[in-house]
Design a protein around this motif. Structure first.
Motif, PDB file in Angstrom:
ATOM      1  N   HIS A 112      -7.548  -0.186   1.633  1.00 30.94           N
ATOM      2  CA  HIS A 112      -8.469   0.562   0.779  1.00 30.94           C
ATOM      3  C   HIS A 112      -9.026   1.735   1.581  1.00 30.94           C
ATOM      4  CE1 HIS A 112      -8.432  -2.707  -2.167  1.00 30.94           C
ATOM      5  NE2 HIS A 112      -8.559  -3.537  -1.147  1.00 30.94           N
TER       6      HIS A 112
ATOM      7  N   ASN B  61     -10.826   5.754   0.900  1.00 29.27           N
ATOM      8  CA  ASN B  61     -11.252   6.872   0.043  1.00 29.27           C
ATOM      9  C   ASN B  61     -11.061   6.585  -1.445  1.00 29.27           C
ATOM     10  OD1 ASN B  61     -12.158   8.455   2.130  1.00 29.27           O
ATOM     11  ND2 ASN B  61     -10.292   9.694   2.273  1.00 29.27           N
ATOM     12  N   GLY B  62     -11.352   5.348  -1.815  1.00 30.09           N
ATOM     13  CA  GLY B  62     -11.294   4.998  -3.221  1.00 30.09           C
ATOM     14  C   GLY B  62      -9.918   4.680  -3.763  1.00 30.09           C
ATOM     15  N   SER B  63      -8.889   4.721  -2.926  1.00 27.18           N
ATOM     16  CA  SER B  63      -7.534   4.409  -3.382  1.00 27.18           C
ATOM     17  C   SER B  63      -7.003   3.201  -2.617  1.00 27.18           C
ATOM     18  CB  SER B  63      -6.612   5.607  -3.189  1.00 27.18           C
ATOM     19  OG  SER B  63      -6.487   5.916  -1.809  1.00 27.18           O
ATOM     20  N   SER B  64      -5.994   2.576  -3.176  1.00 28.14           N
ATOM     21  CA  SER B  64      -5.394   1.387  -2.562  1.00 28.14           C
ATOM     22  C   SER B  64      -3.909   1.635  -2.338  1.00 28.14           C
ATOM     23  CB  SER B  64      -5.579   0.168  -3.469  1.00 28.14           C
ATOM     24  OG  SER B  64      -6.951  -0.094  -3.681  1.00 28.14           O
TER      25      SER B  64
END
Length: 847
Positions: free
Chosen positions: A525, A527-530
């Motif tokens: 995870h 910066n808000g992304s996976s």
């Protein structure tokens, strides 16, 4: 495959579950759900313990909770005090000092508590082995309830005991905090309090279960999973402050954070000065006070790390001075070593050297130490067998504490090494890295990473899935973390995945060199992304073939008489060998529906990954390819395929197949070997000699069959059939069909070799050794006797060569140097027809 289909699981996860003992869909589903739960009243003695405690509360008698100085003891003490306060009890707690009091009940402390007016002792995470101390407490007028999970002695204390192994509880692996939580739950239930209060214990139960290295199976799995949910809500001020001190995001707390971030800070208090700080932290209702304590614990942890490094450096010096060649156990001692860190240092030595380690801090004539074990060894039993040399000891199968006179340490060192050797046998303790599954290519993506999270919580007894990625490549490598670590792109097949490796800055190979990589796949995870990320733990260079110039040297070869025998048989058989009658019989089988009746389990993935998985399963396996010779070479020969045998798996002997079906040649030896080991052959062989697979239990179609005849030849084998859905294997099958049936290029080479072999001979014929060398070829043009016979027959049919005689007396040579119409050879025309049919078949079957 059954698990994967029944539960809709990926192959790596299904294989991992099966290897960990969850072999049927019901047990695997139960494990993944992690819902095992048992009622507190299933402890024998629970009703008595509840009655005694509630009676003491009703009589307003003072209750002291006697805990321990580690995370488990701190969590258990907090849970017990919280429940007693909810019940209106007059209660207090006591955490012994690691250095002055030691582990367990201390006689001086018991007398002091009696003097202060304690009428009841409730022990948590200690007491089951303190028979004399419990007797002392009772003689001083105190009632005692023992709750513990450590290994008991030969007799139990004379009081009510709650212990998962002693008290008949259905799950024996609870930690001390979990036992305390069960007791607290039973007290609340009997007192009529809100059952939802039990949930408030679970964050501490989860923390203690992981930090105390309890197996994360059975009920522990549910306790930690539910405890993580409570922890992520961060409703307890002390837990919230501790998370902030560790600079973690509450919503992403994992079981790993319990073991490596939160737990060490609680332990640091007990190691360096006072464990009460941990209890105070978790009982605090003030955010401000909780933050102060958490900061104090952070400083204690930093101090602990500094002291730990000093002790480790000194212990390493002692180890070198002892000059122990291959110790069965490490016993290292030093004057004034801080007793609060010897357990951590012992764990590090055990991990690095693969043997149990005991680190002892001496103070003049007395020593106090901590021991840590290794997988596969009952450390408590090993120390117990030499306990006559000790002043005292206690613990469990993986960790223990002990007291010893300094003068007896050398004798104890020798005796413990002998005891360990007798327990683990001559083979010793295995240090091989475990492999749960093989994976590669498009599997290494976010979907699999997210699916693997269903294994959580991971830890002892349920480690993170460890996968081997065969023949992967590393590129775009960059150093990170001040040059101590690295990140890179991992290439497997046609797929790429982000990778990271801690503790190393490279792999010592260039980007074109394949490696077998041992890694864990997880969700990253940022910066808000996976995204999917592979953490590589080990890298293994691919073995070098025994003789790279002659990849067939280790295969069932032919001496000259045998080579000539097989060549003569093939020449006499003519087209009947090269377009076998077995193919026509197969056509009849197709018409009667034999192929349709065959159950073929199709497996998505890279062929080599699937092959490695099946070989390592330990079951006998027959691998069928489009061209056994080329596949043998591309897979690295015996050293290549063989690398998937132990330690990765448990498959028996690796055997090599027949390269073509030579009539009259016995196949019984090979068929018997395949019934017990791993074999490699090809469709040409099987179509002509179906007895090759007659005894096979499992067939892996490494490449797809190129014709209905080839498919029918394997459909009625009776074996379990697996087929790999891999574009690369389909491409190889097309290429192999071309090589096998488009004879013109191979004919040109043989034509040249025969001409050169004849040289200036008057008859224009080659004989003896030169003829054999010309027919057999070498390197990439090496030919089996059957292939050589096919090509020579085609040249003879086309009027370009002639051959006479047999065996070593055979002669052959070129009879025309002009151009010739190869279409004049029925054999060549038949192979061209077969090639066209196989191309159509392969393309249609791949849709």
């Amino acid at each position: 495959m059954r698990l994967a289909q029944a539960l809709d699981l990926s192959r790596p996860l299904a294989v991992t579950l099966a290897r960990r003992g969850y072999t049927d869909p019901e047990s695997a589903k139960a494990f993944l759900e992690g819902s095992e739960q048992h009622d507190p009243v299933e402890f024998e003695g629970m009703e008595s313990a509840v009655s005694e405690a509630l009676a003491a509360i009703a009589a307003d008698r003072r209750i002291t909770v006697y805990g321990d100085f580690d995370v488990d003891g701190v969590a258990a003490t907090t849970i017990m005090i919280t429940a007693l306060r909810q019940l209106g009890a007059d209660c207090a707690w006591f955490i012994p000092d690691r250095q002055s009091d030691g582990y367990g009940l201390n006689p001086d402390s018991i007398r002091d508590l009696a003097t202060r007016g304690s009428a009841m002792l409730i022990t948590v995470d200690c007491g089951v082995a303190s028979v004399d101390e419990v007797g002392l407490a009772r003689s001083l007028g105190m009632e005692v309830i023992v709750t513990d999970h450590h290994r008991p002695g030969e007799s139990l204390p004379d009081c009510t005991v709650l212990h998962p192994a002693v008290s008949g509880y259905p799950f024996e692996e609870l930690c001390g905090a979990a036992v305390a939580s069960k007791f607290a739950s039973a007290l609340r239930r009997q007192a009529g309090l809100d059952p939802s209060l039990d949930e408030g214990d679970l964050d501490l139960v989860a923390l203690a279960t992981v930090a105390d290295v309890m197996p994360l199976v059975g009920e522990n799995r549910r306790l930690v999973r539910e405890g993580l949910k409570v922890t992520r809500r961060a409703e307890r001020p002390g837990m919230r402050a501790l998370i902030a001190e560790c600079r973690l995001e509450p919503a992403r707390i994992s079981s790993t954070d319990f073991g490596f971030r939160l737990g060490p800070r609680i332990n640091a208090a007990g190691r360096i000065y006072r464990a009460d700080a941990g209890v105070e932290l978790f009982l605090s209702e003030s955010d401000e006070r909780a933050a102060e304590i958490a900061s104090e614990l952070g400083r204690a942890n930093s101090e602990r790390r500094r002291i730990e490094r000093e002790v480790q450096t000194e212990a390493e010096k002692v180890r070198r001075e002892l000059n122990l060649a291959e110790p069965g156990a490490l016993v290292l001692a030093g004057e004034g070593w801080h007793p609060g860190v010897v357990g951590i240092v012992a764990a590090r030595f055990a991990r690095e050297h693969g043997v149990p380690a005991v680190i002892i801090s001496t103070d003049g004539e007395q020593g106090r130490g901590s021991a840590r074990g290794v997988p596969g060894l009952d450390l408590h039993a090993a120390i117990g067998s030499v306990s006559g040399l000790l002043e005292g000891f206690g613990g469990h199968a993986t960790a223990a504490g002990l007291q010893i006179r300094t003068e007896r340490i050398p004798e104890f060192r020798e005796a413990l090494a002998v005891a360990v050797s007798s327990l683990v046998g001559e083979a010793g303790v295995s240090r091989a890295e475990g492999v749960d599954a093989f994976a590669g290519g498009a599997e290494l993506a976010i979907d699999l990473a997210e699916e693997l999270e269903t294994l959580e919580p991971c830890g002892k007894g349920n480690p993170s899935l460890s996968m081997l990625i065969p023949s992967a490549r590393i590129c775009d490598l960059q150093g990170i973390g001040d040059g101590k670590h690295c990140r890179f792109t991992l290439v497997s097949g046609d797929a790429r995945a982000a990778g990271i490796c801690f503790g190393r800055t490279g792999f010592g190979v260039d980007e074109d060199t394949p490696l077998d990589l041992l890694a864990e796949l997880s969700v990253n995870h940022f910066n808000g992304s996976s995204s999917a990320q592979l953490q590589v733990r080990e890298a293994f260079p691919l073995p070098t073939p025994t003789d790279p110039e002659d990849p067939w040297s280790a295969m069932p070869g032919c001496d000259q008489p045998e080579w000539w025998r097989r060549f003569d048989v093939a020449m006499e058989a003519g087209a009947g060998l090269f377009v076998p009658a077995a193919g026509r019989a197969a056509e009849a089988a197709i018409e009667t529906g034999v192929i349709g009746a065959a159950a073929i389990a199709r497996i998505d993935g890279i062929s080599e990954v699937v092959l490695a998985e099946l070989i390592s399963s330990g079951e006998p396996l027959m691998v069928l390819t489009s061209d056994a010779r080329r596949r043998w070479q591309s897979l690295g020969g015996e050293t290549g395929i063989g690398r998937f045998l132990p330690p990765y798996g448990h498959a028996p002997e690796l055997v090599r197949g027949l390269w073509a079906g030579s009539p009259g040649e016995s196949t019984s030896t090979f068929a018997d070997a395949v019934a017990e080991g791993v074999g490699l052959s090809d469709y040409v062989t099987v179509a002509a000699r179906p007895e090759v697979i007659a005894k096979a239990m499992n067939l892996l179609l490494f490449d797809p069959p190129a014709s209905a005849a080839e498919a029918a030849a394997i459909a009625s084998s009776g074996a379990s059939i697996f087929s790999v859905d891999d574009p690369a294997s389909r491409g190889f099958a097309l290429s192999a069909a071309g090589d096998r049936h488009e004879l013109t290029p191979a004919l040109r080479v043989l034509y040249r070799d025969l001409r050169d072999a004849a040289g200036d001979s008057d008859a224009g014929q080659a004989t003896g050794e030169p003829l054999l060398e010309a027919l057999a070829g070498e390197g990439e043009t090496a030919r089996s006797p059957e292939r050589a016979a096919l090509l020579l027959s085609a040249l003879v049919e086309a009027g370009l060569a002639q051959s006479n005689g047999s065996a070593a007396a055979r002669s052959a040579g070129i009879v025309s140097s002009g151009s010739a119409d190869l279409s004049g050879s029925p054999l060549i025309c038949e192979h061209q027809r077969l090639h066209q049919e196989q191309v159509v078949f392969l393309k249609q079957s791949n849709r």
